[in-house]
Write a protein that holds these residues in place. Structure first.
Motif, PDB file in Angstrom:
ATOM      1  N   THR A 284       0.805  -1.215   0.000  1.00 45.75           N
ATOM      2  CA  THR A 284       0.000   0.000   0.000  1.00 45.75           C
ATOM      3  C   THR A 284       0.840   1.266   0.000  1.00 45.75           C
ATOM      4  O   THR A 284       0.532   2.226  -0.718  1.00 45.75           O
ATOM      5  CB  THR A 284      -0.949   0.020   1.207  1.00 45.75           C
ATOM      6  OG1 THR A 284      -0.180  -0.113   2.427  1.00 45.75           O
ATOM      7  CG2 THR A 284      -1.946  -1.117   1.120  1.00 45.75           C
ATOM      8  N   TYR A 285       1.917   1.294   0.794  1.00 46.77           N
ATOM      9  CA  TYR A 285       2.651   2.543   0.926  1.00 46.77           C
ATOM     10  C   TYR A 285       3.600   2.784  -0.246  1.00 46.77           C
ATOM     11  O   TYR A 285       3.553   3.830  -0.897  1.00 46.77           O
ATOM     12  CB  TYR A 285       3.427   2.578   2.235  1.00 46.77           C
ATOM     13  CG  TYR A 285       3.950   3.967   2.561  1.00 46.77           C
ATOM     14  CD1 TYR A 285       3.088   4.944   3.036  1.00 46.77           C
ATOM     15  CD2 TYR A 285       5.273   4.297   2.376  1.00 46.77           C
ATOM     16  CE1 TYR A 285       3.540   6.220   3.325  1.00 46.77           C
ATOM     17  CE2 TYR A 285       5.743   5.571   2.655  1.00 46.77           C
ATOM     18  CZ  TYR A 285       4.868   6.528   3.138  1.00 46.77           C
ATOM     19  OH  TYR A 285       5.330   7.783   3.407  1.00 46.77           O
ATOM     20  N   SER A 345      -4.607   5.142   6.831  1.00 48.00           N
ATOM     21  CA  SER A 345      -4.130   4.741   5.509  1.00 48.00           C
ATOM     22  C   SER A 345      -5.300   4.596   4.537  1.00 48.00           C
ATOM     23  O   SER A 345      -5.277   5.114   3.413  1.00 48.00           O
ATOM     24  CB  SER A 345      -3.357   3.427   5.603  1.00 48.00           C
ATOM     25  OG  SER A 345      -2.952   2.974   4.327  1.00 48.00           O
ATOM     26  N   GLN A 371      -1.346  10.173   5.020  1.00 49.48           N
ATOM     27  CA  GLN A 371      -0.892   8.832   4.635  1.00 49.48           C
ATOM     28  C   GLN A 371       0.433   8.494   5.313  1.00 49.48           C
ATOM     29  O   GLN A 371       0.641   7.376   5.787  1.00 49.48           O
ATOM     30  CB  GLN A 371      -0.742   8.742   3.122  1.00 49.48           C
ATOM     31  CG  GLN A 371      -0.462   7.325   2.644  1.00 49.48           C
ATOM     32  CD  GLN A 371      -0.173   7.243   1.166  1.00 49.48           C
ATOM     33  OE1 GLN A 371       0.234   8.228   0.561  1.00 49.48           O
ATOM     34  NE2 GLN A 371      -0.374   6.077   0.584  1.00 49.48           N
ATOM     35  N   SER A 374      -0.081   7.623   8.922  1.00 47.11           N
ATOM     36  CA  SER A 374      -0.612   6.262   9.114  1.00 47.11           C
ATOM     37  C   SER A 374       0.515   5.240   9.178  1.00 47.11           C
ATOM     38  O   SER A 374       0.457   4.292   9.971  1.00 47.11           O
ATOM     39  CB  SER A 374      -1.573   5.906   7.973  1.00 47.11           C
ATOM     40  OG  SER A 374      -0.874   5.686   6.749  1.00 47.11           O
ATOM     41  N   LEU A 375       1.540   5.437   8.360  1.00 45.07           N
ATOM     42  CA  LEU A 375       2.657   4.491   8.358  1.00 45.07           C
ATOM     43  C   LEU A 375       3.408   4.528   9.677  1.00 45.07           C
ATOM     44  O   LEU A 375       3.810   3.497  10.205  1.00 45.07           O
ATOM     45  CB  LEU A 375       3.607   4.802   7.200  1.00 45.07           C
ATOM     46  CG  LEU A 375       4.794   3.856   7.069  1.00 45.07           C
ATOM     47  CD1 LEU A 375       4.319   2.454   6.709  1.00 45.07           C
ATOM     48  CD2 LEU A 375       5.779   4.355   6.019  1.00 45.07           C
ATOM     49  N   SER A 487      -5.889  -1.958   2.702  1.00 44.42           N
ATOM     50  CA  SER A 487      -5.668  -1.470   4.056  1.00 44.42           C
ATOM     51  C   SER A 487      -6.779  -1.936   4.998  1.00 44.42           C
ATOM     52  O   SER A 487      -6.524  -2.304   6.146  1.00 44.42           O
ATOM     53  CB  SER A 487      -5.584   0.060   4.075  1.00 44.42           C
ATOM     54  OG  SER A 487      -4.470   0.518   3.340  1.00 44.42           O
TER      55      SER A 487
END
Length: 513
Positions: A284-285, A345, A371, A374-375, A487
């Motif tokens: 996702t990232y 995320s 974003q 979120s990580l 996510s």
């Protein structure tokens, strides 16, 4: 043997040791993203297509994924410090070769070498930090470690954009030289060598079958769309090789006495779940980072430096929340931190899936910050959770597998979103184009009169360009929706996590193992 905190280095050197290994990790992490904003310039310099230039990213990640698990064996066989020093030297030399490369083939080959050499940097550095900090201190230690890994998203786009615009894309590789020399000098001075076990053996069948499976899968994903998937003999062969190698690896792992990846690792439920989580985070990232660069430069028309500045704040968000998450470890249920990270995320991806051509730079910046935040809420708790209950004897193998899962997730994620981007663009183009006919009155009246006439060559060309832009835009939004769903898909796994209990033993300082 205490697992509350072990140390192979004198505690009074902990600060310097931390700085040295963080520099090494920072160098490796920086190279994961610094090349992103320079890709269009590389593409023009070596006359590569959009699909081909992505090999510069995926070749590096795949090579790092393949060589990450053997890092534990190499450290046991030759000593951790020796392997770490060789990794830094090899990484710097490969970076210089990338900088002087003259063709796409040379860049990809040297990026492979760069990935192979630098693969050991992250797991060995993480192992050193886990050894010199107690369990209670590891939240802060993993926060610092996470910052060093995430410095790529912070500095990579901005630094890469500045170097490319003011010097050359080649300097995104030459920048590793001063960082590598500083890390090398510090590790030589402060990090102590671990005992070398000359009797240590590598499970070559397990390592070989896993490596072939990863390489074949990556080639299958990277070249499938270009060659027409299973209508191509090459793609069919790659699929067969990937499946066969994966089968050999699994059968060998479950039947061998000393397999390449120890099954004992998966007896720890938290570690097993953490491997799944970090795989999804990798998808996702880093896949979203790979999408944002062409999105900003090609669709939004941002110059390379502006694109880098727009992407930089997401890394800042990561660093801020990593600091807070590190301080909250042991005070707040880990599952709550992970839940908020996953929800942020998914929320950021949902916001991105609604972007229009008129989206402002301010919106891009604050959504990117969310974003990135979120990580930070996921990486630190996850890194701490993965190794909190894992036996010390399995820690070296665990860090290798954990990094492997993140790297494979990244490479697979980039390939999948790139394939879907191409496919959905074609589908959207066909659907939008079906509504464009010579009988559409809007094309013959108003401001478009004479310009967008589908009966003329110039009109058809302009219409095709407009349709392609809209089709591509929608395809990006579809990719963002997919990443949002991924996510949310792992949220139920939080119910299976068992937060580790921190005992009074964890208050003790590091002890010799």
């Amino acid at each position: 043997m205490s697992d509350s905190g072990t140390a192979m280095e004198p505690s009074n050197h902990r600060t310097m040791i931390t700085v040295c290994v963080v520099l090494a990790v920072m160098m490796q992490a920086l190279d994961t993203t610094i090349a992103n904003v320079a890709l269009p310039y590389m593409q023009g310099s070596v006359s590569a297509s959009s699909d081909q230039i992505n090999w510069v990213l995926t070749s590096y990640i795949v090579a790092a994924a393949i060589m990450t698990p053997p890092s534990a064996f190499l450290a046991r066989r030759f000593g951790r410090k020796t392997v770490l020093l060789c990794a830094i030297v090899g990484f710097v030399l490969a970076s210089i070769l990338c900088g002087i490369a003259q063709s796409l083939g040379e860049i990809v080959a040297f990026r492979l070498l760069q990935g192979l050499a630098g693969a050991a940097l992250v797991p060995l550095s993480q192992g050193i930090l886990l050894d010199i900090y107690t369990l209670k201190e590891r939240g802060s230690a993993m926060a610092l470690f996470g910052v060093s890994i995430m410095v790529g998203p912070v500095l990579g786009p901005m630094l890469g954009g500045w170097l490319t615009e003011n010097l050359s894309w080649r300097w995104v590789f030459f920048i590793n030289l001063p960082i590598g020399l500083l890390a090398l000098a510090g590790i030589v001075r402060y990090v102590a060598e671990t005992p070398a076990d000359k009797n240590s053996r590598l499970d070559w069948l397990g390592f070989g079958s896993l490596s072939v499976a990863i390489m074949a899968t990556q080639l299958f994903l990277d070249r499938g769309e270009q060659l027409g998937w299973f209508s191509s003999l090459e793609i069919t062969i790659e699929a067969v090789i990937a499946l066969s190698s994966a089968y050999v690896f699994l059968v060998h792992t479950f039947t061998a006495k000393s397999p390449f990846i120890s099954l004992a690792l998966f007896k720890d439920r938290n570690f097993s779940l953490s491997v799944v989580f970090i795989f999804i985070i990798g998808i996702t990232y880093l896949a979203s980072l790979a999408l944002m660069t062409p999105y900003l430069q090609h669709l939004m028309g941002y110059p390379v430096l502006t694109a880098g500045l727009a992407m930089g704040p997401r890394g800042l968000g990561t660093m801020v929340t990593m600091y807070f998450a590190g301080n909250l470890i042991g005070k707040v249920d880990t599952r709550w931190l992970l839940l908020w990270g996953l929800l942020l995320s998914a929320g950021s991806m949902w916001l991105m899936s609604g972007w229009t051509p008129q989206v402002s730079m301010q919106t891009i910046i604050y959504v990117g910050f969310i974003q990135g935040a979120s990580l930070g809420l996921m990486f630190v708790p996850l890194s701490t959770l993965a190794f909190a209950t894992l036996p010390t004897s399995l820690r070296a193998d665990g860090t290798g597998l954990y990094s492997l899962s993140r790297n494979v997730g990244s490479s697979v994620g980039i390939s999948i979103v790139t394939v879907l981007l191409v496919q959905n663009t074609q589908i959207n183009h066909a659907q939008i184009g079906a509504h464009i006919t010579g009988f559409n009155r809007l094309l013959h009246n108003g401001p478009f009169k004479g310009l967008l006439d589908p009966m003329t060559a110039s009109g058809r060309a302009m219409l095709d360009g407009m349709i392609t832009t809209q089709a591509t835009w929608i395809a990006y939004l579809d990719d963002f929706k997919l990443l949002m769903l991924l996510s949310l898909a792992v949220v139920p796994l939080l119910l299976m996590i068992k937060p580790p209990a921190i005992t009074s033993q964890d208050d003790h300082g590091p002890v010799l193992e």
